[in-house]
Design an enzyme around this catalytic site. Sequence first.
Site, PDB file in Angstrom:
ATOM      1  N   LYS A  43       0.867  -1.183   0.000  1.00  0.00           N
ATOM      2  CA  LYS A  43       0.000   0.000   0.000  1.00  0.00           C
ATOM      3  C   LYS A  43       0.903   1.230   0.000  1.00  0.00           C
ATOM      4  O   LYS A  43       1.926   1.262   0.705  1.00  0.00           O
ATOM      5  CB  LYS A  43      -0.888  -0.030   1.246  1.00  0.00           C
ATOM      6  CG  LYS A  43      -1.995   1.023   1.272  1.00  0.00           C
ATOM      7  CD  LYS A  43      -2.852   0.848   2.538  1.00  0.00           C
ATOM      8  CE  LYS A  43      -4.024   1.811   2.583  1.00  0.00           C
ATOM      9  NZ  LYS A  43      -4.851   1.647   3.807  1.00  0.00           N
ATOM     10  N   SER A  59      -9.721   1.647   2.613  1.00  0.00           N
ATOM     11  CA  SER A  59      -8.823   2.415   1.772  1.00  0.00           C
ATOM     12  C   SER A  59      -7.755   1.580   1.079  1.00  0.00           C
ATOM     13  O   SER A  59      -7.136   2.059   0.130  1.00  0.00           O
ATOM     14  CB  SER A  59      -8.131   3.481   2.616  1.00  0.00           C
ATOM     15  OG  SER A  59      -7.306   2.873   3.591  1.00  0.00           O
ATOM     16  N   SER A 114     -10.014  -0.686   6.842  1.00  0.00           N
ATOM     17  CA  SER A 114      -9.387  -0.481   5.532  1.00  0.00           C
ATOM     18  C   SER A 114      -8.658  -1.684   4.962  1.00  0.00           C
ATOM     19  O   SER A 114      -8.230  -1.654   3.809  1.00  0.00           O
ATOM     20  CB  SER A 114      -8.410   0.702   5.587  1.00  0.00           C
ATOM     21  OG  SER A 114      -9.117   1.911   5.545  1.00  0.00           O
TER      22      SER A 114
END
Lengths: 481, 491
Positions: A74, A149, A173
């Site tokens: 990420k 996210s 997330s």
Amino acid sequence: MSALDIAAAVRSGERRATDVLDEHLARIEAGDGDIHAFNLVTADAAREEAEAVDAAVARGDDPGPLAGVPVALKDNMCTRGIPTTCSSKVLEGWRPPYDATVVTRLRAAGAVAVGKTNLDEFAMGSSTENSAFGPTHNPRDLTRVPGGSSGGTAASVAADFTPLGIGSDTGGSIRQPAAFCGVVGMKPTYGAVSRYGLIAFASSLDQIGPFASSVADAAAMFDVIAGPDPRDSTSIRDYAPNASSVLDRGVAGLRVGVIRELSGGAGTVDGLSADVLARTQEAVDALAAAGATVEEISVPSATLGLSAYYLVAPAEASSNLARYDGVRYGLRVDAPTTGEMNTASRTAGFGPEVKRRIMLGTYALSAGYYDAFYGKALKVRTMMLREFAEAYEKVDVLVTPTAPTTAFPLGERTADPMTMYVNDVCTIPSNLTGHPGISVPFGIGEDGLPVGVQVLAPALGDELTFQVASVLEAAAAGGAS
Amino acid sequence: MTDFFAAAATDDTPIEPSLPDGWELVVGLEVHVELDTATKLFCGCANQFGSEPNTNICPTCLGLPGSLPVMNESAVELAMRLGRALGCDVNRSVMARKNYFYPDMPKDFQTTQYDQPTNSDGRVVLGDGFVVGIERAHIEEDTGKSTHVGGGGRINDAEYSLVDYNRAGVPLVEIVSRPDVRTIDHAKAYVEELRGILLATGVSDARMEEGSMRVDANVSVRPHGSAELRTRCEIKNINSVRSLGRAIEYEARRHIDLWTNDGAPDQETRHWDEEGGRTTSGRSKEDADDYRYFQEPDLVPLEPSAETVAAIDAAMPPLPAARRAALLEASGADASAVGIVVERGQDGLAMAAIEAGAEPEKVVTRLVNDLAVDDWSKVEGEAFAELIRMESAGELSATQAKQILGDLVEQGGDPAEHAASRGFEAMDTGELESLVDQLIADHPEEWARFTGSDDGDRKKMQGFFTGQIMKATKGQADGKAVAQLLAQKSS
């Protein structure tokens, strides 16, 4: 091919890490134009890492438990010399001078980082639509969001771009995008994985965790990244979980609780769809069939989690994101005075959702409002800890839906933040309590999209979440649902 | 930060003499000290003054995205030691974030302590027994240092600004006094006393000129006898104890002028202008930031055990107040002289010399008058005692004794040996007398003036004869003996 199969093949010399890498890079090349899982593919750096793994195998050295396994990071994990953006314009041009602890540990385990994945800006969002670089599309249905996210990482694993991925979970997330994309995603106990090098959103809630196609792969990745780190004062000392070792223990005799307020029972939260509730019930039935006892548990404060979270998280974010002021790194918009330069840089650098949360958090902490907002949210947090502690006196794990619905269409909820925030209602409580939670795919919804079921455990119950998830995974595969 | 509370004057409340009658001065002091640790508060960078700009920096003290703080345990230990030296309770404490934007503050918040400080409720007893209450002494990090170049030289009108982050993250303790001080002398004495405590405990090198000790003064005035607390101003940029006194006096007079002319001071931060001898308006508190304090989530609470605190107490070195009392009792010397000896840290030497048998009062006087040097570490107590004995016994003249003290400072050793190697030997009285007789014979005119009735002449000629004898003996003659002989011969 699973991560563990790849690692076994590379370790034995049967396959070369560079070949594994090329195969995955080719898939990314072919498929990521439609999906946009990656902000940046670091092919050259990945090749160097893969060559180092192959060299280790050739020398007869141990190349590590994840030898040659491509991983997606990420883009809020710091990577030395490689742009790290948080999908924000405000970090334009910044290259961290250091690696996050998880990055170092993955490399030491032989994993090969192939790139940085898209996210909601600064991890604020539930659809990966709040990215300065455009949304990520769900590989199961390109018209749908991948969740967020950590949508880029979830999509990378779901599209088989990488067998493994790293995400961060502040309010769901990791787990919610895992559910939307039909993969496994796990949020560890707060402090189980070092946050050093994770660009902070809300420091008391943020936790890094694994994404994988299977529970066993996720467990293997978790075992590599978990463990104390002297660089993170909140990491738990002397905690060395080994989730891979408990996967075949089953659930016979285990006490499973169903949270009434998050499963359609009395006083339940709004917005839980019927098919998601049905899959969750089937998952509970599967655990009962495998020998667990099942009990309904009431955790009244679970319904207050959303409100508390949207005070605590923005409050911490308003402070964590103050440093993006144009002075030292990232975007600078020149202006006559320092203060005006700060304002101009932040105005141009941050997207609307980030600005909304900075303002919300600033307000919640302001003199005269602190007690009514931030202070009250802390009290809810304390109450929630107490109620979950009581629940865990009666049961070993709790089962809930991961998200209220399956993946929704791109653009459907961007206009109304509240409908977006509701996505996190089932995942938020474990961030506020610091407890572990895992989302495992369990059947599909009426729309044919994956449904995720969440297993929660008390602090330090990380191994247990994998153990139970493993049973659900087998049940789902066996058509028990 | 100072929590002002009302306190009425009592009969023994001291009055500041430099202010107009009827007015009482009220001062609270906030003193920042840099802790003398090897590394910074939250990272492994060197805590060092005077390095090349931006060389003692890392991701953590630059507040780079993703970096995290790790508490420096030796900073906490020093802070607790200071707290105990100030008589504070050492509490379970938590770090907090103080949020405001400033370019030399890398995270745009300062990690400090707010409602749960490490040390609270202490006191400092000054040399004359006056007590200044300590509200708290909390741990925090320092900021970087900005230099504004060109233009008006201030942050918003400079051509450009340079920032040095070497100081960012240096450990500080902020010592907040209660508003107990009523005179300028006590304000100065308080800062001197703190400095003595900091040096004695090894907590800080407490150099005001290098900024490792920084003093802000909260100043207000009120009619004498009143219990109210009027609007205060916080004076910053005070670089010496002397400036502290000047700044307080200026500010108090400014307030009195305003109050007596139907005005009132604004509550604000003011800067001391050393050259202009005045304070100038800084940021007004009304439009000051709301700091939005909250607990620092990246650090865990500090929870010192009772054993830890007991160990700190047990290892506490003697503090200036106790050392003054001890030397006062041992020497019977004047309190202010004793104060000077303790302030210089020479009380150990004094006690050793007294123990070795030297006359106690002379020890203190000699130290005050003749040992105002930076490094006296080679002078040993016994040697110092022997030197005083030799001088008292007339074996050395005052001039010779001073020379030998110089030898002791430079080389240490034994005064008798230094005397021997310099060829200092007590002069035989007969030899001295014949020298005096010879001089009188050689200078009859001067001798006549010495024995005459003009006191001025007599003094001048005494100087003349003494000088001649010293010249002839190369300073070895004892001045007192010479004076005695001259007096004898003239009577």
